[in-house]
Write an enzyme that holds these catalytic residues in place. Structure first.
Site, PDB file in Angstrom:
ATOM      1  N   GLU A 248       0.834  -1.207   0.000  1.00 52.58           N
ATOM      2  CA  GLU A 248       0.000   0.000   0.000  1.00 52.58           C
ATOM      3  C   GLU A 248       0.866   1.252   0.000  1.00 52.58           C
ATOM      4  O   GLU A 248       1.924   1.295   0.640  1.00 52.58           O
ATOM      5  CB  GLU A 248      -0.885  -0.007   1.250  1.00 52.58           C
TER       6      GLU A 248
ATOM      7  N   GLU B 285      -3.367  10.297   2.697  1.00 55.02           N
ATOM      8  CA  GLU B 285      -4.600  10.428   3.467  1.00 55.02           C
ATOM      9  C   GLU B 285      -4.732  11.866   3.932  1.00 55.02           C
ATOM     10  O   GLU B 285      -3.782  12.445   4.470  1.00 55.02           O
ATOM     11  CB  GLU B 285      -4.599   9.473   4.663  1.00 55.02           C
TER      12      GLU B 285
END
Length: 332
Positions: A107, A111
């Site tokens: 990943e 964010e």
């Protein structure tokens, strides 16, 4: 003649990516490269086909996913975040393969963490490799602009030995693959995602401030979508572009000196947290950390509770692809 043309194309691709700019790369329409992921009723595609609005309300959040898997490349979007009271709201622009590799997924995260009125959005980057979620590699930053006032470009460059995160073509973080990292460096094909969702449990001051739905819907706007990468066959897991202009040869090997100066200035001015200096989580910094004593001292003044005290596993678990309703997003 063909070989010469291909070589010229590769050189142009390298130069465009080394500069950290997506201006030279093609912008695709939503339907060319993406599909709805969840919350289709909260996903609106504008008539130009290249701008997408994702919203969060008391019913659901929303998101979309790339149609292809990619092994390395340059991935980018212009994003405008919701304004006003946004505590608990999380907007994510990230790459993941959790749907395919639940136990050992990779990943790469941008964010965006909302805040109470009068406080700025914060941006967080993170890297997981081979399911190493027990070793969070989070960094947090303030931005030098209000990301809810206008669109700004956020980009991820990923090669077999280098990851760079960019904001408005300024590199803000560089991760070099080290031998000690082993499988912790992302190495498997990933999809590109964009989501907006309720992260009240952790996103703002460790969960102190929660989403207030009287301010809903919260709308995140995405445009200038760039998917410049090596697409991978989802069955055979083999790349489709070994000999094309998006092969590994078109991936840069580092940051130019002028860009590195900008990155160092950004990190000195705007970084508020780095896992490398979190002695509560890591008595010994992870192997890839390059410890800077001055940086460590400066980051001490930030209250660690603002990071949040719990792990938050969300990508690929809350947001499974909604195959039965693909293509049902609203066009406005």
């Amino acid at each position: 003649m063909v070989d010469s043309c291909l070589l010229l194309l590769l050189i142009c691709s390298v130069l465009g990516l080394v500069s950290g700019s997506s201006k030279e790369l093609p912008i695709i329409s939503f339907d060319e490269g993406y599909s709805p992921l969840f919350g289709d009723a909260n996903l609106a595609i504008l008539k130009d086909g290249k701008t997408v609005h994702m919203s969060l309300d008391e019913r659901t959040g929303s998101g979309f996913i790339s149609q292809d898997l990619y092994l390395h490349g340059f991935f980018s979007a212009s994003i405008k975040l919701p304004a006003d009271y946004t505590a608990g709201v999380v907007v994510a622009f990230y790459m993941s393969n959790a749907d395919m590799f639940e136990a050992n997924h990779d990943e790469l995260d941008f964010e965006f963490l909302g805040n109470i009125r009068g406080k700025d959005w914060r941006i967080q980057t993170n890297v997981y490799g081979n399911g190493s979620t027990n070793v969070g590699r989070e960094e947090r930053y303030h931005l030098w602009f209000d990301p809810s006032e206008d669109f700004h470009q956020y980009s991820i460059l990923w090669s077999d030995n280098l990851i760079i995160f960019y904001v408005d073509n300024v590199p803000i973080r560089e991760i070099k693959r080290t031998e000690a990292m082993g499988g912790d460096f992302p190495s498997k094909p990933m999809s590109l995602y964009a989501t907006i969702w309720d992260g009240s449990e952790w996103a703002t001051n460790g969960g102190r401030y929660r989403v207030n739905y009287k301010y809903a819907p919260y709308v995140a706007e995405f445009s200038n979508l760039v998917l410049h990468g090596c697409a991978v066959d989802p069955i055979e897991k083999s790349p489709k572009c070994d000999n094309g202009p998006t092969s590994k040869a078109s991936i840069p090997t580092g940051i130019m000196p002028e860009q590195r100066s900008k990155m160092e200035k950004f990190r000195k001015t705007h970084m508020t947290y780095s896992y490398c200096y979190d002695r509560v989580r890591y008595t010994v910094p992870p192997s890839e950390c390059v410890v800077n004593a001055q940086e460590a001292e400066r980051l001490r003044r930030f209250d660690p509770v603002t990071f949040g005290g719990r792990r938050h596993h969300h990508h690929g678990k809350r947001h499974q692809r909604n195959r039965s309703s693909q293509g049902e997003a609203t066009t406005i």
